[in-house]
Every structure is written in structure tokens, then in C-alpha cells.
Design a protein around this motif. Structure first.
Motif, PDB file in Angstrom:
ATOM      1  N   ALA A 207       0.826  -1.203   0.000  1.00 44.28           N
ATOM      2  CA  ALA A 207       0.000   0.000   0.000  1.00 44.28           C
ATOM      3  C   ALA A 207       0.862   1.257   0.000  1.00 44.28           C
ATOM      4  O   ALA A 207       0.553   2.232  -0.699  1.00 44.28           O
ATOM      5  CB  ALA A 207      -0.933  -0.009   1.208  1.00 44.28           C
ATOM      6  N   ARG A 208       1.956   1.236   0.753  1.00 46.05           N
ATOM      7  CA  ARG A 208       2.849   2.391   0.777  1.00 46.05           C
ATOM      8  C   ARG A 208       3.404   2.668  -0.617  1.00 46.05           C
ATOM      9  O   ARG A 208       3.530   3.828  -1.030  1.00 46.05           O
ATOM     10  CB  ARG A 208       3.998   2.156   1.753  1.00 46.05           C
ATOM     11  N   ALA A 209       3.713   1.607  -1.352  1.00 45.98           N
ATOM     12  CA  ALA A 209       4.239   1.773  -2.706  1.00 45.98           C
ATOM     13  C   ALA A 209       3.147   2.211  -3.682  1.00 45.98           C
ATOM     14  O   ALA A 209       3.338   3.117  -4.499  1.00 45.98           O
ATOM     15  CB  ALA A 209       4.877   0.473  -3.182  1.00 45.98           C
ATOM     16  N   ALA A 210       1.972   1.583  -3.563  1.00 45.41           N
ATOM     17  CA  ALA A 210       0.892   1.859  -4.515  1.00 45.41           C
ATOM     18  C   ALA A 210       0.332   3.272  -4.362  1.00 45.41           C
ATOM     19  O   ALA A 210      -0.031   3.907  -5.361  1.00 45.41           O
ATOM     20  CB  ALA A 210      -0.221   0.840  -4.335  1.00 45.41           C
ATOM     21  N   PHE A 211       0.270   3.766  -3.118  1.00 49.35           N
ATOM     22  CA  PHE A 211      -0.334   5.076  -2.876  1.00 49.35           C
ATOM     23  C   PHE A 211       0.713   6.149  -2.579  1.00 49.35           C
ATOM     24  O   PHE A 211       0.374   7.220  -2.075  1.00 49.35           O
ATOM     25  CB  PHE A 211      -1.342   4.981  -1.728  1.00 49.35           C
ATOM     26  N   ALA A 212       1.958   5.875  -2.903  1.00 52.04           N
ATOM     27  CA  ALA A 212       3.030   6.861  -2.710  1.00 52.04           C
ATOM     28  C   ALA A 212       2.718   8.127  -3.508  1.00 52.04           C
ATOM     29  O   ALA A 212       2.274   8.056  -4.655  1.00 52.04           O
ATOM     30  CB  ALA A 212       4.363   6.275  -3.152  1.00 52.04           C
ATOM     31  N   GLY A 213       2.908   9.259  -2.872  1.00 46.08           N
ATOM     32  CA  GLY A 213       2.633  10.522  -3.540  1.00 46.08           C
ATOM     33  C   GLY A 213       1.219  11.035  -3.350  1.00 46.08           C
ATOM     34  O   GLY A 213       0.913  12.166  -3.733  1.00 46.08           O
ATOM     35  N   ARG A 214       0.348  10.214  -2.768  1.00 46.46           N
ATOM     36  CA  ARG A 214      -1.022  10.659  -2.488  1.00 46.46           C
ATOM     37  C   ARG A 214      -1.044  11.304  -1.105  1.00 46.46           C
ATOM     38  O   ARG A 214      -0.912  10.613  -0.086  1.00 46.46           O
ATOM     39  CB  ARG A 214      -1.982   9.461  -2.547  1.00 46.46           C
ATOM     40  N   GLU A 215      -1.199  12.612  -1.046  1.00 46.52           N
ATOM     41  CA  GLU A 215      -1.112  13.333   0.218  1.00 46.52           C
ATOM     42  C   GLU A 215      -2.147  12.873   1.230  1.00 46.52           C
ATOM     43  O   GLU A 215      -1.921  12.960   2.440  1.00 46.52           O
ATOM     44  CB  GLU A 215      -1.265  14.837  -0.035  1.00 46.52           C
ATOM     45  N   GLU A 216      -3.287  12.389   0.737  1.00 42.60           N
ATOM     46  CA  GLU A 216      -4.345  11.974   1.666  1.00 42.60           C
ATOM     47  C   GLU A 216      -4.062  10.625   2.304  1.00 42.60           C
ATOM     48  O   GLU A 216      -4.797  10.198   3.203  1.00 42.60           O
ATOM     49  CB  GLU A 216      -5.707  11.940   0.950  1.00 42.60           C
ATOM     50  N   TYR A 217      -2.987   9.950   1.850  1.00 45.28           N
ATOM     51  CA  TYR A 217      -2.690   8.623   2.372  1.00 45.28           C
ATOM     52  C   TYR A 217      -1.265   8.522   2.934  1.00 45.28           C
ATOM     53  O   TYR A 217      -0.438   7.750   2.447  1.00 45.28           O
ATOM     54  CB  TYR A 217      -2.875   7.571   1.273  1.00 45.28           C
ATOM     55  N   PRO A 218      -0.960   9.278   3.993  1.00 51.43           N
ATOM     56  CA  PRO A 218       0.312   9.070   4.675  1.00 51.43           C
ATOM     57  C   PRO A 218       0.307   7.711   5.369  1.00 51.43           C
ATOM     58  O   PRO A 218      -0.743   7.062   5.480  1.00 51.43           O
ATOM     59  CB  PRO A 218       0.370  10.215   5.688  1.00 51.43           C
ATOM     60  N   ASP A 219       1.451   7.295   5.865  1.00 50.92           N
ATOM     61  CA  ASP A 219       1.554   5.972   6.481  1.00 50.92           C
ATOM     62  C   ASP A 219       0.538   5.765   7.597  1.00 50.92           C
ATOM     63  O   ASP A 219      -0.046   4.680   7.731  1.00 50.92           O
ATOM     64  CB  ASP A 219       2.964   5.763   7.046  1.00 50.92           C
ATOM     65  N   ALA A 220       0.319   6.801   8.401  1.00 51.68           N
ATOM     66  CA  ALA A 220      -0.600   6.664   9.541  1.00 51.68           C
ATOM     67  C   ALA A 220      -2.020   6.349   9.073  1.00 51.68           C
ATOM     68  O   ALA A 220      -2.737   5.558   9.707  1.00 51.68           O
ATOM     69  CB  ALA A 220      -0.597   7.943  10.381  1.00 51.68           C
ATOM     70  N   VAL A 221      -2.440   6.933   7.963  1.00 51.19           N
ATOM     71  CA  VAL A 221      -3.784   6.693   7.433  1.00 51.19           C
ATOM     72  C   VAL A 221      -3.876   5.292   6.842  1.00 51.19           C
ATOM     73  O   VAL A 221      -4.854   4.563   7.075  1.00 51.19           O
ATOM     74  CB  VAL A 221      -4.152   7.755   6.381  1.00 51.19           C
ATOM     75  N   LEU A 222      -2.851   4.882   6.099  1.00 52.78           N
ATOM     76  CA  LEU A 222      -2.838   3.526   5.546  1.00 52.78           C
ATOM     77  C   LEU A 222      -2.902   2.484   6.662  1.00 52.78           C
ATOM     78  O   LEU A 222      -3.643   1.500   6.570  1.00 52.78           O
ATOM     79  CB  LEU A 222      -1.572   3.306   4.717  1.00 52.78           C
ATOM     80  N   TYR A 223      -2.156   2.717   7.721  1.00 51.35           N
ATOM     81  CA  TYR A 223      -2.111   1.782   8.844  1.00 51.35           C
ATOM     82  C   TYR A 223      -3.442   1.748   9.583  1.00 51.35           C
ATOM     83  O   TYR A 223      -3.945   0.677   9.951  1.00 51.35           O
ATOM     84  CB  TYR A 223      -0.991   2.180   9.798  1.00 51.35           C
ATOM     85  N   LYS A 224      -4.026   2.932   9.798  1.00 51.32           N
ATOM     86  CA  LYS A 224      -5.309   3.017  10.503  1.00 51.32           C
ATOM     87  C   LYS A 224      -6.380   2.184   9.809  1.00 51.32           C
ATOM     88  O   LYS A 224      -7.067   1.381  10.445  1.00 51.32           O
ATOM     89  CB  LYS A 224      -5.755   4.478  10.565  1.00 51.32           C
ATOM     90  N   TRP A 225      -6.499   2.341   8.496  1.00 52.24           N
ATOM     91  CA  TRP A 225      -7.565   1.635   7.786  1.00 52.24           C
ATOM     92  C   TRP A 225      -7.230   0.166   7.553  1.00 52.24           C
ATOM     93  O   TRP A 225      -8.140  -0.658   7.412  1.00 52.24           O
ATOM     94  CB  TRP A 225      -7.900   2.348   6.487  1.00 52.24           C
ATOM     95  N   LEU A 226      -5.941  -0.177   7.551  1.00 58.20           N
ATOM     96  CA  LEU A 226      -5.577  -1.586   7.460  1.00 58.20           C
ATOM     97  C   LEU A 226      -5.966  -2.307   8.746  1.00 58.20           C
ATOM     98  O   LEU A 226      -6.522  -3.415   8.709  1.00 58.20           O
ATOM     99  CB  LEU A 226      -4.079  -1.741   7.199  1.00 58.20           C
TER     100      LEU A 226
END
Length: 252
Positions: A207-226
Motif C-alpha cells: 500500500a505504501r508503494a501503490a499510494f506513494a505521492g497521495r497526500e491523503e494517504y500518509p503511512d498513519a492513514v494507511l495503517y489506521k484503515w488496514l
């Protein structure tokens, strides 16, 4: 629209599809109107059945206050709708075709023995993001401008069960993605869980690789929803243990 295409291929009249909209406390005029327009555009028989009085009577029977907006307030509406739909199906010798999709079954975003249940779950193998893609495709090939316009407006409407009263300005009070996360993230996680069986750490890296560069998806947001995805996935298994029949779509 799936049902309309099915009866067309069988050489049956479009009115064999009985399209019901069952407004209640949280139904917005926008979604009610759009449902009616789509049904009319595909030539279905349209029925509008307000379930508000029936649900209030049920609240009185079980001793639930009309202004208590707890989970019982929400789920009673979904279960009343399912009862009405199944009884209509019996009356017309038909099938109650379910509306739930794969994403909602996975995260349990459905009312147990409410919209969770039907006589055939036509979308059971279709994730939410693909549902939206298919609606957009249907808009692109729509037979009339009116159908195209309403399908695009449906796509522009926030995803919501509409089980809580609307805001004072008429806006939808519930937004599904505020609680389960953005569906583009949800279905990304879903794909790698079901298709490949990857573990959380690997999916997080992907997910970090796929959504890299998307400001709305920092690591904390990706982790929260995972975390939210996995919690809901396991906590809601009981709903997937008793699903209606449905077609397998794609490779998931």
C-alpha cells in the motif's frame, strides 16, 4: 439494472422486475428520486413503500424510544425492508435479489438478517470499487440522456446506508467511508488478502508503494484503515457463515 438485463435476455417483459424503494427516517430526496428514475428508465414496475410507520410500531412493541438513534434504530429499518421485499417476492412468485456487494460482506457493513440476507446475492462477488466502475460503464453506454445523468449523480452521491435522520440542511448524515475507510484502500487490502493471502505487514508495504505521492494517504492513514479492515474482517465472520447464493465474479 442487472435484473432488467436478465429478463431482457430471457425474452420476458421488463415489468417482470419489481423495483421497490422503501424510504424511512434517513432517506434523502436525492437517493429516493434517483432510485425511481433508474427503475423507470429500465422499464421496471416501480413501488414506493414508506416503512416509517411500520418501524415506529415495531419500536413501540419492543419498547424502543423513537428518538433513540442507537444500533437498534438503524437495524430495525434494514430488517423491515428485507421482510417487505421477501414478502413481495412471495406474492409475485419471484426472487428478492440482494444489493450487498463483496466489500460489504467482507467488512460486515450490512445488517444481520436485514440487507445481509436475500434470495439471491447477485453482487456477492463484486467489490465496491468494481460496482462503481460498472455503474460508470452503464452511464457511458446509457440508452437515454436521463439514464446517463441519474447514474452519474448516483456515483456522485456519498456511499451511505441512510439509516439516521438527515442533517438540518438535508444532507446525508452517515458516510460509510468515514467508518470503514476509503473503498479504494479497502478493496486494495481485500484483493491482496483474498487473492494472494498476504499478511498485514506485506500488504502495508504494498500500500505504501501503490499510494506513494497521495497526500491523503500518509503511512498513519494507511495503517489506521488496514487495522480497521482486519478487525472488521474477523469480527464480522458470522455474517459470511450464512450468506445467500450468489455468482462468483472474477478471480477473488
Amino acid at each position: 439494472m442487472v435484473c432488467a438485463e436478465a429478463v431482457k435476455r430471457m425474452g420476458l417483459p421488463s415489468t417482470n422486475v419489481v423495483a421497490c424503494t422503501l424510504p424511512c427516517f434517513g432517506t434523502s430526496s436525492r437517493t429516493k428520486s434517483n432510485a425511481i428514475i433508474v427503475a423507470e428508465q429500465v422499464g421496471a414496475e416501480v413501488r414506493v413503500i414508506d416503512i416509517g410507520e411500520s418501524v415506529y410500531k415495531h419500536f413501540d412493541d419492543i419498547g424502543h424510544a423513537h428518538d433513540d438513534y442507537s444500533i437498534a434504530f438503524e437495524n430495525a429499518q434494514a430488517r423491515e425492508r428485507t421482510q417487505v421485499l421477501m414478502d413481495i417476492a412471495n406474492k409475485v412468485n419471484g426472487l428478492d435479489v440482494g444489493t450487498e456487494d463483496l466489500s460489504e460482506f467482507v467488512d460486515g457493513w450490512c445488517t444481520y438478517n436485514g440487507d445481509h440476507m436475500s434470495m439471491y446475492g447477485v453482487n456477492a462477488g463484486v467489490p465496491k470499487t468494481l460496482v462503481r466502475h460498472l455503474v460508470h460503464y452503464e452511464a457511458d453506454i446509457a440508452a437515454t440522456p436521463a439514464l446517463k445523468e441519474v447514474l452519474l449523480d448516483i456515483l456522485d452521491t456519498p456511499v451511505s446506508p441512510e439509516l439516521l435522520p438527515a442533517k438540518d440542511n438535508g444532507e446525508i448524515a452517515q458516510r460509510t467511508e468515514d467508518l470503514v475507510g476509503p473503498y479504494e484502500l479497502h478493496d486494495f487490502y481485500l484483493y491482496y488478502v483474498l487473492r494472494f493471502g498476504f499478511g498485514p505487514a506485506k500488504i502495508f508495504r504494498l500500500a505504501r508503494a501503490a499510494f506513494a505521492g497521495r497526500e491523503e494517504y500518509p503511512d498513519a492513514v494507511l495503517y489506521k484503515w488496514l487495522r480497521n479492515f482486519y478487525w472488521r474482517f474477523f469480527a464480522q465472520q458470522f455474517k459470511r457463515s450464512c450468506l445467500p447464493d450468489g455468482p462468483k465474479i472474477g478471480t477473488l
